[in-house]
Design a protein around this motif. Structure first.
Motif, short mmCIF file in Angstrom:
data_model
loop_
_atom_site.label_atom_id
_atom_site.label_comp_id
_atom_site.label_asym_id
_atom_site.label_seq_id
_atom_site.Cartn_x
_atom_site.Cartn_y
_atom_site.Cartn_z
N TYR A 90 94.41 -40.06 -5.73
CA TYR A 90 95.28 -40.06 -4.56
C TYR A 90 94.65 -39.43 -3.31
N THR A 131 96.76 -35.45 -0.78
CA THR A 131 97.86 -35.49 -1.76
C THR A 131 97.72 -34.34 -2.74
N GLN A 133 103.55 -27.82 -3.37
CA GLN A 133 104.84 -27.97 -4.03
C GLN A 133 104.94 -27.07 -5.26
N SER A 158 108.22 -31.44 -13.22
CA SER A 158 109.09 -32.50 -12.71
C SER A 158 108.35 -33.31 -11.66
N ASP A 159 108.68 -34.57 -11.54
CA ASP A 159 107.95 -35.50 -10.68
C ASP A 159 107.95 -35.04 -9.22
N ILE A 160 106.86 -35.37 -8.55
CA ILE A 160 106.71 -35.05 -7.13
C ILE A 160 106.58 -36.35 -6.35
N GLU A 161 107.41 -36.49 -5.32
CA GLU A 161 107.38 -37.69 -4.49
C GLU A 161 106.44 -37.47 -3.30
N GLY A 191 106.18 -42.23 -0.97
CA GLY A 191 106.63 -43.37 -1.74
C GLY A 191 106.07 -43.46 -3.14
N SER A 192 105.12 -42.59 -3.48
CA SER A 192 104.56 -42.58 -4.83
C SER A 192 105.14 -41.42 -5.64
N THR A 193 105.28 -41.64 -6.92
CA THR A 193 105.78 -40.61 -7.83
C THR A 193 104.62 -40.09 -8.66
N ILE A 194 104.40 -38.80 -8.56
CA ILE A 194 103.28 -38.18 -9.28
C ILE A 194 103.84 -37.33 -10.41
N SER A 195 103.38 -37.60 -11.62
CA SER A 195 103.75 -36.80 -12.79
C SER A 195 102.70 -35.72 -12.98
#
Length: 617
Positions: A245, A249, A256, A304-307, A310-314
């Protein structure tokens, strides 16, 4: 950290005020005593003068004592100066009412009060400004007419008195402005340096404590003897995330994670240790029974997922924690315990793990040794030891082998070089140990009587700057490279042979000798002897031990000595522990011997005098 810095800054300002107070007190005390002596020497002493000077003496003595004892310095200094100011005016009016006004009276009352109050705070100066106006007006109006009567006859005395009072009051206000500006400058300086300190203590990306500030905070919590829970966190597969990414990112993800860590309840400190590693300290108020659920919630929240755009990062994270319940030996052990638990969590992919001595004991021992070794090197606790190497025929010392020892390590027992040298190589700290011990040995060894042998690993040789740095160190220590022997092992053959040979050739050109150590203990071969630029062959002590009572091993030892002679190499035999062994090696024709019978390794002692520098055995 901010509170710690501000305390230090305020302490610095306080020390400055204390110094000023000390000088004011001492000079005032000296002047008071001189004034008293002069007055009575001239025979002009009166009860009022004695009382006035006595009061000055008491006040200045109190200021001096307060600064010396650091007791309410500011309050006593300012109160004392205000008292001196009032005593001066009161006595000035008393003398005037008694008709004892000198022609210098007006200049004195115009000048001395300013000298007394000029270091007071702006608030006190503003409060004294109207008081000064009244005193100056009344004194000039009622008493200045006596010595200056003829002058004032041509001037309106009221206007003159108002002018003198106004000038005095304005001067006090100007002094107040200067005092306010001085205080304001101190506050701005505190704020500026405080900002710099916070920047130095903060991770620039996340705003959390950095490693240095975290360790300082942890040490302060440790010294308070409170129970601690230390948590280490390491993000899983963060590098691939960065590669996929981009770093922007990746930075956002780290930010976060830091926000989520800040939200954890009961934390004493939260830090980013570097890269994708974080640490959290929980204080004594955390219920031990709730720590496991708390860690589980932290794991769930962090993963928990991070937005992102527009992309979701696990995200994955491995968490390890350890508790200090008053039975943890050292802070480094607690750090090692949390690190060992975190590594187990990562290896088993269990998410989180609590330190378990039965499971993590071996890993803790290694981790603790690494942490303690770093500290020992930083504090220069690794000591130089020298073991003599003697001429095989005369038994006179011709060389010393430089060895490293770690006495008073705080570990039980003190780690031997067989343990900490390997760890130092893993950490890339071998050079630091070599420079430290070389400097200590060079201060005490007489190089006109003996050479110095340095053990060098293949990892050190492979560093492009090793030889230049070694030569630079020798130059600073005034040691001729021709008095140095580099001892290598057969591992140099198996690690980039060509590069190692090039370094060894360069070392020989400077006059250093190259010795192959531990010959016969590994996979030594004739091919290796031909590949390396050698000057000396050191036969390993294992060959000497095997030769006792074993004819075949004795033949191998004899052949090894003969091989060295055939190759025109200096032959040194290690492991000589008895006189019988020494005589046998002499008979075989070896050039040098080394072992406990010749001399054991001894720490370099600062107590040796120059006449004993070459006698360590």
């Amino acid at each position: 950290m901010r509170e710690k810095y501000h305390k230090q800054s305020r302490r610095d300002i306080h020390e400055r005020l204390r110094s000023v107070s000390s000088w004011v007190g001492k000079l005032g005390l000296l002047l008071s005593l001189l004034l008293l002596a002069v007055v009575f020497w001239e025979g002009d002493g009166t009860p009022w003068i004695a009382l006035e000077v006595g009061l000055y003496t008491i006040i200045f003595a109190a200021i001096t004592l307060a600064s010396a004892r650091d007791f309410h310095v500011r309050a006593i200094l300012f109160s004392g100066l205000v008292l001196i100011y009032l005593v001066f005016w009161i006595t000035a009016f008393i003398y005037a009412w008694q008709g004892e006004v000198l022609r210098l009276g007006l200049p004195l009352v115009s000048f001395i009060p300013f000298m007394v109050v000029m270091i007071l705070s702006h608030r006190i100066l503003i409060a004294l400004s109207p008081v000064q106006f009244v005193f100056m007006f009344v004194y000039t109006k009622n008493h200045a007419v006596l010595p200056y009567g003829e002058i004032l006859q041509t001037t309106n005395s009221t206007s003159f008195s108002l002018l003198m009072g106004a000038l005095s009051a304005v001067t006090f206000l100007i002094l107040a402005l200067v005092s306010w500006e001085r205080s304001n400058t101190d506050r701005r300086l505190l704020a500026l340096i405080g900002l710099q300190e916070r920047i130095a203590a903060t991770d620039h990306l996340t705003g959390l404590l950095n490693r240095r500030a975290f360790m300082n905070r942890l040490e302060s919590l440790w010294n308070s003897d409170g129970s601690l829970i230390l948590v280490f966190l390491d993000l899983d597969h963060f590098k691939p995330l960065n590669d996929q990414y981009g770093h922007a990112t990746g930075d956002f993800v780290l930010h976060q994670v830091s926000k989520r860590l800040r939200r954890m309840a009961g934390t004493e400190a939260v830090a980013r240790l570097g890269g994708d590693e974080f640490a959290v300290v929980f204080g004594a108020e955390i219920d031990r029974s709730s720590i496991e659920p708390l860690i589980a919630r932290a794991h769930a929240e962090i993963t928990s997922d991070i937005e992102v755009e527009g992309s979701t990062i696990s995200l994955g994270v491995s968490i390890g924690y350890a508790e200090n319940l008053g039975n943890t030996d050292t802070l480094s052990k607690l750090l090692g315990a949390a690190d060992a638990a975190m590594r187990r969590a990562k290896a088993t992919r269990s998410g989180w793990a609590r330190f378990n001595d039965r499971i993590d004991g071996a890993a803790l021992a290694s981790s603790t040794l690494k942490l303690d070794l770093k500290q020992a090197i930083r504090k220069q606790k690794i000591r130089a030891a020298l073991q003599p190497i003697a001429n095989a025929q005369t038994h006179k010392t011709v060389e010393y082998e430089l060895l490293a020892r770690w006495p008073n390590s705080g570990l039980d027992p003190d780690p031997g070089p067989d343990k900490f040298i390997h760890v130092a190589e893993q950490l890339g700290l071998l050079n630091e140990i070599l420079w430290m011990t070389l400097e200590e040995a060079a201060r005490h060894l007489d190089f006109t009587c003996a050479r110095l042998a340095l053990n060098v690993s293949p990892a050190q040789l492979l560093a492009s700057d090793f030889l230049p740095k070694l030569l630079e160190r020798l130059s600073k220590l005034n040691v001729d490279p021709r008095q140095i022997t580099l001892e290598i092992t057969e591992e140099v053959v198996f690690r980039n042979l060509e590069e190692n040979v090039a370094v060894l050739d360069s070392a020989r050109k400077t006059g250093m000798l190259i010795a192959l150590d531990d010959f016969g203990s590994g996979y030594s071969s004739l091919a290796m002897l031909g590949a390396l630029p050698l000057d000396k062959l050191k036969i390993d002590q294992s060959m000497v031990r095997k030769a006792k009572g074993d004819e075949r091993s004795a033949d191998i030892l004899r052949a090894s000595v003969e091989l060295a002679k055939q190759l025109d190499l200096i032959c040194c035999v290690e492991g000589i522990e008895t006189e019988v062994a020494a005589k046998e090696i002499e008979r075989l024709g070896a050039d040098e011997v080394q072992g406990f019978w010749i001399g054991m390794p001894e720490l370099v002692s600062d107590k040796r005098n120059s006449a004993e520098k070459h006698e360590f055995v």
